[in-house]
Design a protein around this motif. Sequence first.
Motif, PDB file in Angstrom:
ATOM      1  N   THR A   1       0.820  -1.212   0.000  1.00 15.33           N
ATOM      2  CA  THR A   1       0.000   0.000   0.000  1.00 15.33           C
ATOM      3  C   THR A   1       0.852   1.259   0.000  1.00 15.33           C
ATOM      4  N   VAL A   2       1.877   1.285   0.838  1.00 19.52           N
ATOM      5  CA  VAL A   2       2.741   2.465   0.922  1.00 19.52           C
ATOM      6  C   VAL A   2       3.440   2.727  -0.414  1.00 19.52           C
ATOM      7  N   THR A   3       3.996   1.684  -1.015  1.00 18.73           N
ATOM      8  CA  THR A   3       4.704   1.882  -2.286  1.00 18.73           C
ATOM      9  C   THR A   3       3.742   2.206  -3.428  1.00 18.73           C
ATOM     10  N   ALA A   4       2.514   1.695  -3.366  1.00 15.07           N
ATOM     11  CA  ALA A   4       1.512   2.048  -4.383  1.00 15.07           C
ATOM     12  C   ALA A   4       1.162   3.534  -4.289  1.00 15.07           C
ATOM     13  N   LYS A   5       1.043   4.046  -3.070  1.00 12.59           N
ATOM     14  CA  LYS A   5       0.755   5.475  -2.886  1.00 12.59           C
ATOM     15  C   LYS A   5       1.885   6.330  -3.445  1.00 12.59           C
TER      16      LYS A   5
END
Length: 254
Positions: A238-242
């Motif tokens: 999720t963090v890297t997708a953001k």
Amino acid sequence: MHRSAPATPEKAHAPAPRIRLARVLACAAVPVMLVAVGCSSDSGGDKKKDASSSASSSGGKQASSSPSLAPAKFKKLPEACQSVTPASIDKYVPKAKTKAGEVGKTSDPQSQASCTWNGLDDKGVQGSLYRWLDIDLKRYDSTAGLGSGDSLAQKQFDRAVSAAQGTADAKNVKSTPVPGLGDQATAITFDLKKTDADFKYGVVVVRSANAVIAVDYNGTGYQGADAPQTNEVQEGATVTAKEAVAALAAANNK
């Protein structure tokens, strides 16, 4: 989207098959020409119509056989290996073999781009931690005969989510929406046993207007080390997708 696990810790590079979509050639719509037909009349006293009246072409109008498409929002993709911050690579892929990432092959980097990172963190008697991060970006233009960039991206988004949910031999598959990320986003987590190692997977698929970003983050433990927890891989994905969504927006604001 999952990668095959390495046979041994020394050969831990285990890329999961990435979802790929061949580009579709644009089809040009052929406009239909409509010609209005008029009549001329005899102005003589007997009000008799002229049998040889001709059609008038001065009132002809052109109409299109297909409605116009809204232009795509995003015109280009960011560099895939720069779409995730170095701090996130340090955190989620410790001891990455190549911190700068390995660029995926592509014939059109403005329509499709990808990057992978993997690393084996040897903690001695506490075992080794293997982590893999893969990011895939696709962008679609509005194309006559095919649809708008957003609608084409929507179809790819649905395919990517279905592919992750249908990973062969996956167990404990769970899907949840990710609010506030792009126009729509779904997180998929599952367990997968490969080469006698228990892997945990976190996949996040995001659609932002006419672009789709798919992040695959997974890992396991060797020599007595535990595999990551489900919430860990979901957080990493999720963090890297953001970060990738932010990089997409920044690339198009230059």
